[in-house]
Design a protein around this motif. Sequence first.
Motif, PDB file in Angstrom:
ATOM      1  N   TYR A   1      32.577  22.871  24.205  1.00  0.00           N
ATOM      2  CA  TYR A   1      31.505  22.746  25.199  1.00  0.00           C
ATOM      3  C   TYR A   1      30.139  22.660  24.520  1.00  0.00           C
ATOM      4  CZ  TYR A   1      28.688  23.978  29.341  1.00  0.00           C
ATOM      5  OH  TYR A   1      27.762  23.988  30.370  1.00  0.00           O
ATOM      6  N   HIS A   2      29.902  23.532  23.538  1.00  0.00           N
ATOM      7  CA  HIS A   2      28.568  23.607  22.936  1.00  0.00           C
ATOM      8  C   HIS A   2      28.395  22.645  21.754  1.00  0.00           C
ATOM      9  CE1 HIS A   2      28.829  27.492  25.097  1.00  0.00           C
ATOM     10  NE2 HIS A   2      27.537  27.339  25.249  1.00  0.00           N
ATOM     11  N   ARG A   3      29.255  22.759  20.765  1.00  0.00           N
ATOM     12  CA  ARG A   3      29.035  22.007  19.519  1.00  0.00           C
ATOM     13  C   ARG A   3      29.377  20.537  19.672  1.00  0.00           C
ATOM     14  NH1 ARG A   3      26.079  20.969  16.439  1.00  0.00           N
ATOM     15  NH2 ARG A   3      26.104  21.128  14.174  1.00  0.00           N
ATOM     16  N   GLN A   4      30.465  20.239  20.391  1.00  0.00           N
ATOM     17  CA  GLN A   4      30.869  18.845  20.556  1.00  0.00           C
ATOM     18  C   GLN A   4      30.350  18.242  21.855  1.00  0.00           C
ATOM     19  OE1 GLN A   4      35.162  19.247  20.186  1.00  0.00           O
ATOM     20  NE2 GLN A   4      35.067  18.984  17.961  1.00  0.00           N
ATOM     21  N   GLY A   5      29.846  19.096  22.739  1.00  0.00           N
ATOM     22  CA  GLY A   5      29.324  18.627  24.019  1.00  0.00           C
ATOM     23  C   GLY A   5      27.813  18.629  24.069  1.00  0.00           C
ATOM     24  N   LEU A   6      27.233  19.776  24.347  1.00  0.00           N
ATOM     25  CA  LEU A   6      25.777  19.861  24.504  1.00  0.00           C
ATOM     26  C   LEU A   6      25.026  19.382  23.268  1.00  0.00           C
ATOM     27  CD1 LEU A   6      25.286  23.302  26.310  1.00  0.00           C
ATOM     28  CD2 LEU A   6      25.137  21.020  27.327  1.00  0.00           C
ATOM     29  N   ASP A   7      25.522  19.749  22.082  1.00  0.00           N
ATOM     30  CA  ASP A   7      24.773  19.441  20.855  1.00  0.00           C
ATOM     31  C   ASP A   7      24.757  17.961  20.488  1.00  0.00           C
ATOM     32  OD1 ASP A   7      23.979  22.040  20.451  1.00  0.00           O
ATOM     33  OD2 ASP A   7      25.496  22.511  18.946  1.00  0.00           O
ATOM     34  N   VAL A   8      25.599  17.144  21.110  1.00  0.00           N
ATOM     35  CA  VAL A   8      25.595  15.708  20.791  1.00  0.00           C
ATOM     36  C   VAL A   8      24.968  14.875  21.910  1.00  0.00           C
ATOM     37  CG1 VAL A   8      27.687  16.031  19.413  1.00  0.00           C
ATOM     38  CG2 VAL A   8      27.883  15.150  21.737  1.00  0.00           C
ATOM     39  N   MET A   9      24.572  15.520  23.002  1.00  0.00           N
ATOM     40  CA  MET A   9      24.081  14.760  24.148  1.00  0.00           C
ATOM     41  C   MET A   9      22.769  14.040  23.869  1.00  0.00           C
ATOM     42  SD  MET A   9      25.220  16.931  27.536  1.00  0.00           S
ATOM     43  CE  MET A   9      24.788  15.570  28.639  1.00  0.00           C
ATOM     44  N   HIS A  10      21.990  14.544  22.910  1.00  0.00           N
ATOM     45  CA  HIS A  10      20.743  13.847  22.586  1.00  0.00           C
ATOM     46  C   HIS A  10      21.015  12.503  21.915  1.00  0.00           C
ATOM     47  CE1 HIS A  10      21.745  15.619  18.705  1.00  0.00           C
ATOM     48  NE2 HIS A  10      20.831  14.871  18.132  1.00  0.00           N
TER      49      HIS A  10
ATOM     50  N   GLU B   1      27.004  10.305  27.049  1.00  0.00           N
ATOM     51  CA  GLU B   1      28.349  10.094  27.587  1.00  0.00           C
ATOM     52  C   GLU B   1      29.386  10.844  26.771  1.00  0.00           C
ATOM     53  OE1 GLU B   1      31.429   6.468  28.824  1.00  0.00           O
ATOM     54  OE2 GLU B   1      29.351   6.027  28.233  1.00  0.00           O
ATOM     55  N   GLU B   2      29.285  10.758  25.453  1.00  0.00           N
ATOM     56  CA  GLU B   2      30.228  11.472  24.584  1.00  0.00           C
ATOM     57  C   GLU B   2      30.124  12.976  24.803  1.00  0.00           C
ATOM     58  OE1 GLU B   2      31.046  12.220  19.792  1.00  0.00           O
ATOM     59  OE2 GLU B   2      29.750  10.554  20.442  1.00  0.00           O
ATOM     60  N   GLY B   3      28.898  13.475  24.946  1.00  0.00           N
ATOM     61  CA  GLY B   3      28.705  14.897  25.184  1.00  0.00           C
ATOM     62  C   GLY B   3      29.320  15.349  26.490  1.00  0.00           C
ATOM     63  N   LYS B   4      29.112  14.561  27.545  1.00  0.00           N
ATOM     64  CA  LYS B   4      29.687  14.920  28.848  1.00  0.00           C
ATOM     65  C   LYS B   4      31.204  14.878  28.819  1.00  0.00           C
ATOM     66  CE  LYS B   4      27.751  13.615  32.713  1.00  0.00           C
ATOM     67  NZ  LYS B   4      27.114  12.816  33.783  1.00  0.00           N
ATOM     68  N   GLU B   5      31.762  13.910  28.075  1.00  0.00           N
ATOM     69  CA  GLU B   5      33.221  13.832  27.955  1.00  0.00           C
ATOM     70  C   GLU B   5      33.766  15.090  27.280  1.00  0.00           C
ATOM     71  OE1 GLU B   5      35.263  11.767  29.174  1.00  0.00           O
ATOM     72  OE2 GLU B   5      34.342   9.787  29.404  1.00  0.00           O
ATOM     73  N   ALA B   6      33.068  15.576  26.251  1.00  0.00           N
ATOM     74  CA  ALA B   6      33.518  16.779  25.553  1.00  0.00           C
ATOM     75  C   ALA B   6      33.423  17.998  26.457  1.00  0.00           C
ATOM     76  CB  ALA B   6      32.701  16.990  24.279  1.00  0.00           C
TER      77      ALA B   6
END
Length: 296
Positions: free
Chosen positions: A211-220, A224-229
């Motif tokens: 949720y955090h490292r592969q999701g929120l942290d890549v959303m910048h 789309e990739e962040g939301k998928e994670a």
Amino acid sequence: MRKTLLLILMLGFNLSLAAQELNCQVVVNSEQTGQANNSVFKTLQNSLTEFVNQTRWTNREFLPQERINCSIFININSFDGNSFGGTIQIQSSRPVFGSTMVTPVLNFNDEQFAFEYTEYQPLEFSPNQFNSNLVSVISFYVYTILGLDADTFSEQGGTSYYQTANQIVGTAQQSSYSGWKGTDGNRSRYQLNADLLSNTYSGYRNALYTYHRQGLDVMHMSPEEGKEAIAASIIDLQRMNSRRPNSLLLRTFFDAKADEVEQVFSGGPSVNIREVVDALNTMAPNYNEKWGNIRY
């Protein structure tokens, strides 16, 4: 000579900053006692602020900007001499990489909080010794905060901190205070720590990382990739929930994350989240109004 002395003092100051892991706001509220102006409450608040923020809790070096932001809200509802009773609310957060956003990690309310405290008494922590219930409860939550924060940055990264918290549980069980034993209910400190260390709930900790490292942290970089994670982490939690419904960890997760989950999936690039919404409604039905705001 003066320059050398100044350099030593500066190095000492910098090391002391690096040793501090938390940036914690402590509030002691005593309005319910009818004695809100009693100086002992202010002294307690100041002592706890110093204890939490100036104790070296780990062997890691933290730069000032790396300190974990958290808060401890103590609501005193009974007071007699040096005996206190009430509740303690623990919250923590961490920054999101590449943005000014801060994400909540923990939001936990402990209603089994009683302790003895004499004004100006020193607060000292030892993981292998029960000094006071006040020190044990606060220290337990410090290591829980450290563990959860570490889990958001690396897979299973918080284990050593949960193990230290488990030592605190073990030493505190010799006392008569509630919250430390398996018989103290399903929202006790004992239960929280046992679940965090249990292989049964390892999926929860893995989901924190996703949720955090592969999701929120890549959303910048890739919203789309962040939301998928983040969606994948929700589905992982649902798998855990299918084996152990309505667990304490799951309730703790959504107590911290419900608003954020709603916001993440209510805007930005579209991803397939019908399954996610179904999972949210199953796992956290008390937040159904929020899940109803998600459009897909």
